[in-house]
Structures are given as C-alpha cells and as structure tokens.
Design a protein around this motif. Sequence first.
Motif, PDB file in Angstrom:
ATOM      1  N   LYS A 115       0.837  -1.206   0.000  1.00  0.00           N
ATOM      2  CA  LYS A 115       0.000   0.000   0.000  1.00  0.00           C
ATOM      3  C   LYS A 115       0.872   1.256   0.000  1.00  0.00           C
ATOM      4  CE  LYS A 115      -3.750   2.237   2.584  1.00  0.00           C
ATOM      5  NZ  LYS A 115      -4.627   2.143   3.783  1.00  0.00           N
ATOM      6  N   ASP A 116       1.920   1.246   0.825  1.00  0.00           N
ATOM      7  CA  ASP A 116       2.846   2.388   0.871  1.00  0.00           C
ATOM      8  C   ASP A 116       3.602   2.532  -0.447  1.00  0.00           C
ATOM      9  OD1 ASP A 116       2.099   3.004   3.444  1.00  0.00           O
ATOM     10  OD2 ASP A 116       3.748   1.897   4.381  1.00  0.00           O
ATOM     11  N   LYS A 118       2.560   1.697  -3.427  1.00  0.00           N
ATOM     12  CA  LYS A 118       1.663   2.186  -4.480  1.00  0.00           C
ATOM     13  C   LYS A 118       1.319   3.665  -4.314  1.00  0.00           C
ATOM     14  CE  LYS A 118      -0.222  -2.059  -6.280  1.00  0.00           C
ATOM     15  NZ  LYS A 118      -1.376  -2.711  -6.892  1.00  0.00           N
ATOM     16  N   LYS A 119       1.589   4.210  -3.142  1.00  0.00           N
ATOM     17  CA  LYS A 119       1.444   5.662  -2.994  1.00  0.00           C
ATOM     18  C   LYS A 119       2.512   6.378  -3.822  1.00  0.00           C
ATOM     19  CE  LYS A 119      -0.439   5.526   1.723  1.00  0.00           C
ATOM     20  NZ  LYS A 119      -0.142   5.830   3.159  1.00  0.00           N
ATOM     21  N   ILE A 120       3.682   5.727  -3.953  1.00  0.00           N
ATOM     22  CA  ILE A 120       4.799   6.293  -4.719  1.00  0.00           C
ATOM     23  C   ILE A 120       4.726   5.861  -6.175  1.00  0.00           C
ATOM     24  CG2 ILE A 120       7.313   6.454  -4.857  1.00  0.00           C
ATOM     25  CD1 ILE A 120       7.415   5.670  -1.894  1.00  0.00           C
ATOM     26  N   PRO A 122       1.959   4.158  -8.260  1.00  0.00           N
ATOM     27  CA  PRO A 122       0.573   3.652  -8.322  1.00  0.00           C
ATOM     28  C   PRO A 122       0.354   2.520  -9.322  1.00  0.00           C
ATOM     29  CG  PRO A 122       0.635   6.053  -8.363  1.00  0.00           C
ATOM     30  CD  PRO A 122       2.039   5.591  -8.537  1.00  0.00           C
TER      31      PRO A 122
END
Length: 334
Positions: A115-116, A118-120, A122
Amino acid sequence: MIFSINTKINKKNLLLKTICAYLIITPVWARNDRLHCFVLATVNKKPITTLDVWARFLFLPKMHQVFIPQSAFSQYAPSIFRQILMERLQLSLALEYKVEILSQQLDEMYQVWLKDLKKILPSIILLPEEIKIAKDQLKANLSWESYIEGRYGAEFFVSDQEVAMYKKNWNQRPPSLKYIRYGEIIIFYKSRPEEAFKEMENIKTMLDQGAPFTQVAMQFSQSNSKKNSGIIEWIPESALDPDLLKIFFQAPEGQILGPHILTNLRAVVCVVLLGRKTQGELKQVCPSDTEIKTILRQERKRVRIQQEMDKLLNGENYEILQGAEKYLSNSITE
C-alpha cells in the motif's frame, strides 16, 4: 532395493538436466555475457549465490523506476549481496531463538508495505518472484524486531524518574532551540570506508535519476530509520553527530547531499534536508508520559540493535567464500 536406488539416481539426473536447461533458455540470461552461478557465502551452511544477487538486481529498475543497464551489475552487486547476507543472518538468529513469523502476520505486513509502495508507484505490478523477494526482506525485518524484543525487552524499561527528568529537560528548552527534519540513507563500515563509499555512490546515482528517496532508504539503508522510510522527524540540531551538522549547516532544503563519511559513526550517508524550525515555531507540547516512555524505549532499542548487528557481522555462523569479494568487485564474466 536396486529399483529404489536407480529411481533416486534418475530423479537426481532429471533435476540436474532441468536446472541446466532452465539456465540456458531463461530470458534473464539472454546476454552476450554469461552470468556464472557462484556461491558467494554460506549462512549456517545455506548458500547465497550470484543468482540470488542477480534476481534482486533485476528488480531494482522496477522498484525505483530508473534505468539501470545490466552491465552495471558489478556496481550494485556488493550492496545487494550484503543486504541478502544481513537478512539471512537475522533470520538465522531469529530461528535459533525460536522466533516464529506466521504466514498471516507476514501477509498483513506485506499488504501494508505494498500500500505504501503504491502511494509512490501507483501503477506497479509485482511478479510472483518479485513478491517473494519483498516478503523475504519483510520477514527478515519482522523476525529481527521480534528477536530483539523477546531477548532484550526487559532492558528497554523506562522508570517514572526518567520520565520526570525528560519533562524537566523539555520545559527548560529555549524557544530559539533549532530543530531539523531530514531523510537519511546510511551504510556502516568496520574500518575502511572505501567500499561503503562506492556503494553509496551507486545509490546516489539512482537518486539522481529520480528514484524516490524514501523507497531507496527502505531498501538499502542500514539504519533503524529505514522503518520510517529513512525520515528523521524534528530533532534538535544539538543531538546530531558533529559531522552531520556540518553537512546541514548551509544545505538547501530538498537537495540530496552525499556521499559523506561520518567518522564518529563509522558510516557513509546520503541525506536530504526537509525543514528547519525553532522550538517556538514548532509549537510543540511536552509529550505525554506514555509517549516519553516510547521515545526513550526506542532510543535504547536503537542502540541495542546496532550492537547486535555488529555481533552478527563479527560472528561465526557464516562464511564468505574465498574469491567472493574479488568476484563482486569485478565484472560478472570474471
């Protein structure tokens, strides 16, 4: 009995043929040069090979969204090898002290990590072999944390008197006290910094190409701050190592600086200044008793972790094979 022996021999021959065929036809090896399968080290008699290092090297461009030619393998191999070695040593010690990480626990940690990520990035999609690499790293980190807590947790106890002293010192801080917030990537060295410096130069190249600082820190930094993506939240300048304070003295915000050698810490660093404020500007209130205990506990834990890492690297449960360092420091076709 004869049939059983022949069956075992046939199975062994079939396995060897399959491995050889795999190494010949797999696209990963479709280069003008051929990657030698070479055992670099053993941890509790289990090998770490060039293929282990190569698999992670191929993962780098995808993880950090930068171009890294395959010819650069020899540049990154030492960093990746030492990363794998440390993970195997941590897992080995955790196993020795019967630390068990449940599959569900690892999966939950992986989902948080993904999840972290995919913040960077996506749009990133991980292949099964890449997921395994990520989980291996996460399992080593989780096992190590559990081992440290289980074996040394009693040492991290914080008394009410220590909390009272922390509050007293806090309230005596002048409004003009300077704080900084920064990011760090750290590689420690034992006696000579040259190898660590070279490794950090390669990491700096990735950063210069646009690789996210926090993501690179999570993968390559040897500091405990890697759990926080390499970010050090507001800290008094007076608490910094003098060499690090010199680096930040006139540093512009947002610029990645390094590699720099911190002789007191026996470390090579890349850092980025994220902000400067005074005590008055931060408008901080004194942490609660619970928060103070957490702060002091984490500081003691950080010191113990560094001591244990030194023990691991000076231990006898692993062996770097003769020629491994020479192999890693030259081209992959040596």
